[in-house]
Motif scaffolding. Structure first.
Motif, short mmCIF file in Angstrom:
data_model
loop_
_atom_site.label_atom_id
_atom_site.label_comp_id
_atom_site.label_asym_id
_atom_site.label_seq_id
_atom_site.Cartn_x
_atom_site.Cartn_y
_atom_site.Cartn_z
N VAL A 123 -0.37 14.63 2.23
CA VAL A 123 -0.13 14.11 0.89
C VAL A 123 -0.83 15.01 -0.13
O VAL A 123 -1.76 15.75 0.20
N GLN B 66 4.05 7.92 -3.34
CA GLN B 66 4.34 6.87 -2.36
C GLN B 66 3.74 7.15 -0.98
O GLN B 66 3.49 6.21 -0.21
N HIS B 67 3.56 8.42 -0.65
CA HIS B 67 3.03 8.85 0.64
C HIS B 67 3.91 8.39 1.80
O HIS B 67 3.46 8.21 2.93
N ARG B 68 5.16 8.22 1.52
CA ARG B 68 6.20 7.90 2.49
C ARG B 68 7.52 8.07 1.77
O ARG B 68 7.54 8.19 0.54
N LYS C 146 10.28 2.68 9.43
CA LYS C 146 8.99 2.21 9.94
C LYS C 146 9.21 1.01 10.84
O LYS C 146 9.80 0.01 10.42
N GLU D 162 12.10 2.33 4.73
CA GLU D 162 11.07 3.31 4.42
C GLU D 162 10.61 3.97 5.71
O GLU D 162 10.78 3.42 6.81
N THR D 163 10.02 5.14 5.60
CA THR D 163 9.44 5.81 6.75
C THR D 163 8.01 5.30 6.96
O THR D 163 7.44 4.66 6.08
N PRO D 164 7.44 5.58 8.13
CA PRO D 164 6.00 5.32 8.27
C PRO D 164 5.21 6.13 7.24
O PRO D 164 5.68 7.15 6.73
N GLU D 165 4.04 5.68 6.91
CA GLU D 165 3.22 6.38 5.92
C GLU D 165 2.80 7.74 6.46
O GLU D 165 2.49 7.89 7.64
N SER E 24 9.07 -2.96 9.79
CA SER E 24 9.13 -3.11 8.34
C SER E 24 10.50 -3.63 7.92
O SER E 24 11.53 -3.20 8.44
#
Length: 366
Positions: free
Chosen positions: A185, A276-278, A169, A176-179, A172
């Motif tokens: 989801v 987590q949605h990511r 992301k 982590e990846t972007p959401e 960040s």
């Protein structure tokens, strides 16, 4: 000279032996709790209350159970083929990468298409990462235990590189990846049941739990009611006899490992799409290794896997609440308790089989 195998009735092997081993493990864990000056009975009551004493606690317990069902089934399928897949962590990691790429790249699609495609992408990634060790054993003689251990580290390293340098992301400080988009989801269970008038507190439990239940039924049908399952079990029982009957042990090794990896990918579905949605680094959090104990305790049968997964779900959730209510029983102590259960259910399984066999013989004599 190999030891003589211990023959037990199916009901004793599938039910009594795990029950005895878990009971013994809990007694030993009780002695540990007693040794630090706490009451084992009070600790057990707090643990069960935290895991099962409220709807919210049960929701968290079933969330953990979902992860353990997927990883336990992954171990069980390989076990039926005579293989010991301890690469669930790595296979789930690669599944998470495939799943995250699908969620990010296919975001413009409607959810009714995107969610199934992302789940299939995760399953494909896990299957590919399970297939490779299976192929190496079938064609090169590389033992699947060694290769799956190594592949766990390779997957973790690849995940760090991609999340930091490729998929991360922007801006960040966390790997982590972007959401994911809202249509990528899974629906939380409390939202799913709200239109039916069922009001539940918000928990991580989501529709991946329903997917895990479906996987239990599907694997039961595959292993015990299909020609492929019969071939897998035959290879696991006697590869030479299987080859004599026209079944290719090499092919079944690769098929079983691919299927095992695909099931491990369910862990990524629950964590990345459901909670987590990511995609986060180290999202597997040791669930793959606990799945080994779940698969062994469950004797490779989906019903046994479900019960074992629920047991560890209770230990995870109840242990968290226990460490909160009893600060002297730290989270590390709870991990020790889980480790004792794994030790007794795995390494000492032969001992408890002997004890159960002796008890049954004495009962028949009496």
């Amino acid at each position: 000279m190999s030891a003589t195998p211990i023959d037990l009735p199916r009901w004793a092997d599938a039910g009594l032996v795990p029950l005895v081993s878990v009971t013994a493990a809990l007694l030993v864990a009780g002695l540990v709790v007693l040794g630090i000056g706490e009451s084992p009975l009070e600790a057990t009551a707090l643990l069960l209350k935290g895991a099962l004493g409220s709807i919210e606690g049960l929701g968290f317990t079933l969330y953990y159970t979902t992860n353990f069902i997927f990883t336990g089934l992954a171990v069980a399928v390989a076990f039926h083929a005579g293989l010991f897949n301890i690469g669930g962590e790595g296979q789930a990691t690669i599944a998470g990468i495939f799943l995250a790429l699908a969620c990010l790249w296919l975001a413009p699609l409607p959810g009714i298409l995107l969610v199934p495609l992302a789940i299939l992408a995760g399953a494909a990634g896990g299957a590919l990462y399970g297939f490779i060790p299976g192929w190496l054993q079938a064609t090169r003689g590389s033992h699947v235990v060694i290769t799956t251990i190594m592949f766990n580290f390779l997957a973790a390293t690849l995940s760090v590189y991609l999340l930091v340098n490729v998929m991360g992301k922007p801006g960040s400080m966390q790997a982590e990846t972007p959401e994911f988009a809202g249509n990528a989801v899974l629906t939380p269970m409390h939202q799913l049941l709200a239109p039916l008038g069922i009001r539940l507190p918000a928990t991580p439990l989501n529709t991946a739990f329903l997917l895990a239940l479906a996987a239990l039924v599907a694997i039961w049908a595959l292993i015990y009611r299909s020609r492929l399952g019969y071939a897998i079990r035959t290879v696991g029982a006697n590869p030479r006899a299987a080859a004599y009957a026209g079944i290719s042990p090499a092919r079944m090794t690769m098929v079983a490992m691919a299927l095992s990896g695909a099931l491990a990918g369910g862990l990524a579905v629950n964590e990345a799409m459901g909670v987590q949605h990511r995609l986060l680094i180290d999202f597997t959090a040791g669930y793959g290794f606990v799945g080994i104990a779940v698969g062994l305790m469950g004797r490779g049968h989906p019903i046994g896997v479900a019960l074992s997964a629920f047991l560890f779900g209770v230990l995870y959730q109840g242990g968290a609440e226990l460490s909160f209510d009893k600060p002297t029983i730290t989270r590390d102590m709870v991990v020790v308790i889980g480790g004792v259960v794994i030790l007794f259910a795995g390494a000492l399984d032969g001992l408890f089989r002997k004890l159960v066999a002796s008890a049954l013989r004495l009962g028949r004599v009496a």
